[in-house]
Scaffold this motif. Structure first.
Motif, PDB file in Angstrom:
ATOM      1  N   ARG A  87       0.835  -1.204   0.000  1.00 12.13           N
ATOM      2  CA  ARG A  87       0.000   0.000   0.000  1.00 12.13           C
ATOM      3  C   ARG A  87       0.867   1.251   0.000  1.00 12.13           C
ATOM      4  NH1 ARG A  87      -5.497  -0.830   1.349  1.00 12.13           N
ATOM      5  NH2 ARG A  87      -5.657   1.327   2.019  1.00 12.13           N
TER       6      ARG A  87
ATOM      7  N   ARG B 241     -10.607  -6.523  -1.056  1.00 12.39           N
ATOM      8  CA  ARG B 241     -10.272  -5.174  -0.594  1.00 12.39           C
ATOM      9  C   ARG B 241      -9.022  -4.639  -1.289  1.00 12.39           C
ATOM     10  NH1 ARG B 241      -7.267  -4.197   4.126  1.00 12.39           N
ATOM     11  NH2 ARG B 241      -7.223  -2.006   4.757  1.00 12.39           N
ATOM     12  N   HIS B 242      -7.938  -5.425  -1.242  1.00  3.50           N
ATOM     13  CA  HIS B 242      -6.698  -4.987  -1.875  1.00  3.50           C
ATOM     14  C   HIS B 242      -6.788  -5.032  -3.405  1.00  3.50           C
ATOM     15  CE1 HIS B 242      -4.912  -5.553   2.180  1.00  3.50           C
ATOM     16  NE2 HIS B 242      -4.126  -4.563   1.773  1.00  3.50           N
TER      17      HIS B 242
ATOM     18  N   TYR C 230      -8.475  -1.851  -4.313  1.00  4.26           N
ATOM     19  CA  TYR C 230      -7.542  -0.746  -4.062  1.00  4.26           C
ATOM     20  C   TYR C 230      -6.572  -0.595  -5.227  1.00  4.26           C
ATOM     21  CZ  TYR C 230      -4.143   2.116  -1.502  1.00  4.26           C
ATOM     22  OH  TYR C 230      -3.298   3.124  -1.111  1.00  4.26           O
ATOM     23  N   THR C 231      -6.047  -1.731  -5.697  1.00 10.88           N
ATOM     24  CA  THR C 231      -5.103  -1.714  -6.816  1.00 10.88           C
ATOM     25  C   THR C 231      -5.780  -1.253  -8.098  1.00 10.88           C
ATOM     26  OG1 THR C 231      -3.960  -3.592  -5.788  1.00 10.88           O
ATOM     27  CG2 THR C 231      -3.390  -3.085  -8.066  1.00 10.88           C
TER      28      THR C 231
ATOM     29  N   ASP D 276      -8.462   0.636  -8.417  1.00 18.23           N
ATOM     30  CA  ASP D 276      -8.772   2.069  -8.329  1.00 18.23           C
ATOM     31  C   ASP D 276      -7.536   2.918  -8.613  1.00 18.23           C
ATOM     32  OD1 ASP D 276     -11.374   1.468  -7.703  1.00 18.23           O
ATOM     33  OD2 ASP D 276     -11.125   1.702  -5.540  1.00 18.23           O
ATOM     34  N   GLN D 277      -6.380   2.477  -8.070  1.00 18.08           N
ATOM     35  CA  GLN D 277      -5.145   3.210  -8.321  1.00 18.08           C
ATOM     36  C   GLN D 277      -4.751   3.137  -9.796  1.00 18.08           C
ATOM     37  OE1 GLN D 277      -3.568   5.207  -6.243  1.00 18.08           O
ATOM     38  NE2 GLN D 277      -2.252   5.738  -7.985  1.00 18.08           N
TER      39      GLN D 277
END
Length: 420
Positions: free
Chosen positions: A11, A320-321, A324-325, A327-328
């Motif tokens: 992260r 979740r991760h 997150y990835t 979205d980035q």
């Protein structure tokens, strides 16, 4: 380092990318001289050079750079009675048709066309024979391909060259006929034809995929001793992919160091291979280390980089991760592809978030992501997971009823004991 620490480090690495506003951070560090960019074979480089040359000779009035096709050129030569140029253009037409038929899996039609060509008086060349061999090789009809090779050997002006042998060797490797590979190498040696780097990488890859690591290392040592086929970054990527896909992380790391000692510098694809291998083994700390290394050397994070990370969390059901990835990835303006959405669909299915599977498929449609077999298989996989979850829920209900029944039975026994 624990998995939790590895995820935290990941992260942080992602966050560092988001906060980086300098355009320099996205520039590739130059490791190679002009014209030495790895990943291009001798054949592909010459093809690009030729294409560039063609573009510079195009007339300005033509909107389409490829408007002057071979058939049109042939017609023009015939009209001007330029018979020598016409014959060359005709040969080019047959060459393209032979290659096309080969790629379409029509070797029989290719041979008929070849025979028609000879009947029309076009002199066969080694290039045309090689195209015919390629047509049989793509369809894995090795006996016919070898028959054409023997015909070439008997013709003084149609002798096979390194490209002829390379095509045959690749077909033999794909068919795991390594005995034939050795015989072809012997033929090449007898004819003083040295295998090029493309040929060697093909054989090295074949031995590796077959788990014949001793032979693979033998080929690599032969490359190191050769003046014409020194191992390159493509060699490095091939070896790392083999061990990475097999989950043999220690061997992968060992060969990475060996290749570096040979003087081979990694490229973006090399580091993406490492990220993918570490991700599959849930080694998030090492995965993050490679990503940080890429940033340090100004290697850009590509769609493949993000796909490898998304796939790692997808396989683990870590929605979740994974989100997150993704979205980035979108925040950086990186374009998602079919593999991205395959991983997202599978990841949500593994996490039991089936409502998000539907949303993901709808998003893929809005973004006009190309639909292929892999994407459909991912959706089918998600539907199969739904059935599996339903079965588990039914099993859970049955176990609950049995447990409740046992508890009730035990209570009755306790009352009987108290009564006595």
């Amino acid at each position: 380092m624990t998995t939790g620490t590895g995820l935290l480090r990941f992260r942080c690495a992602i966050a560092a990318t988001a906060s980086s506003s300098s355009p320099v951070a996205f520039q590739r560090k130059k490791h190679w001289k002009e014209g030495e960019y790895p990943g291009f074979s001798e054949v592909s480089t010459s093809h690009l050079n030729n294409k560039k040359g063609r573009k510079t000779n195009i007339k300005k009035k033509s909107a389409n750079p490829w408007v002057n096709t071979v058939p049109e050129a042939l017609s023009d030569y015939i009209h001007k009675k330029q018979w020598q140029q016409a014959l060359k253009a005709k040969e080019g037409t047959y060459m393209r048709l032979l290659v096309l038929l080969g790629r379409c899996g029509q070797p029989g039609q290719a041979h008929q066309l070849f025979d028609s060509m000879i009947e029309e008086g076009v002199e066969p060349t080694s290039e045309l024979y090689t195209a015919l061999i390629g047509a049989y090789s793509i369809s894995n009809i090795l006996d016919k391909a070898f028959s054409v090779l023997h015909t070439m050997i008997e013709l003084p002006y149609c002798q096979p060259d390194v490209y002829t042998y390379s095509i045959l060797i690749k077909a033999c490797v794909d068919a795991s006929r390594f005995d034939l590979v050795e015989s072809l190498y012997e033929q090449m040696a007898d004819r003083s034809i040295d295998p090029n780097i493309v040929t060697q990488n093909i054989v090295l890859s074949g031995y590796g995929r077959a788990g014949r690591y001793a032979e693979m290392e033998k080929v690599l040592l032969g490359m190191l001793e050769s003046a014409d086929s020194q191992p390159d970054v493509w060699t490095m990527n091939t070896i790392l992919s083999i061990f990475g896909n097999e989950g043999q992380i220690e061997m992968m790391e060992r060969w990475y160091e060996k290749c570096r000692n040979f003087g081979i510098e990694p490229e973006t694809r090399t580091l993406n291979i490492l990220i993918g291998a570490y991700g599959k083994k849930k080694m998030y700390d090492k995965m993050s280390s490679v990503m940080e290394y890429m940033r340090k050397l100004s290697f850009p994070w590509t769609t493949s980089t993000y796909n490898n990370v998304i796939e790692a969390f997808s396989n683990a059901g870590d929605a979740r991760h994974m989100e997150y990835t993704f979205d980035q990835m979108c925040a950086e303006g990186m374009k998602a592809d079919t593999k991205t959405f395959c991983c997202l669909v599978r990841g949500y299915a593994n996490a039991g978030l089936f409502h998000k599977v539907i949303n993901t498929v709808q998003l893929a449609g809005k973004l006009e992501i190309p639909e292929n077999t892999s994407l459909f298989n991912s959706v089918i996989y998600a539907c199969g997971m739904t059935d599996k979850v339903y079965d588990l829920e039914q099993e859970k209900l049955v176990m609950a009823v049995i447990h409740q029944s046992n508890d009730s039975h035990n209570d009755e026994e306790k009352l009987e004991l108290l009564a006595t």
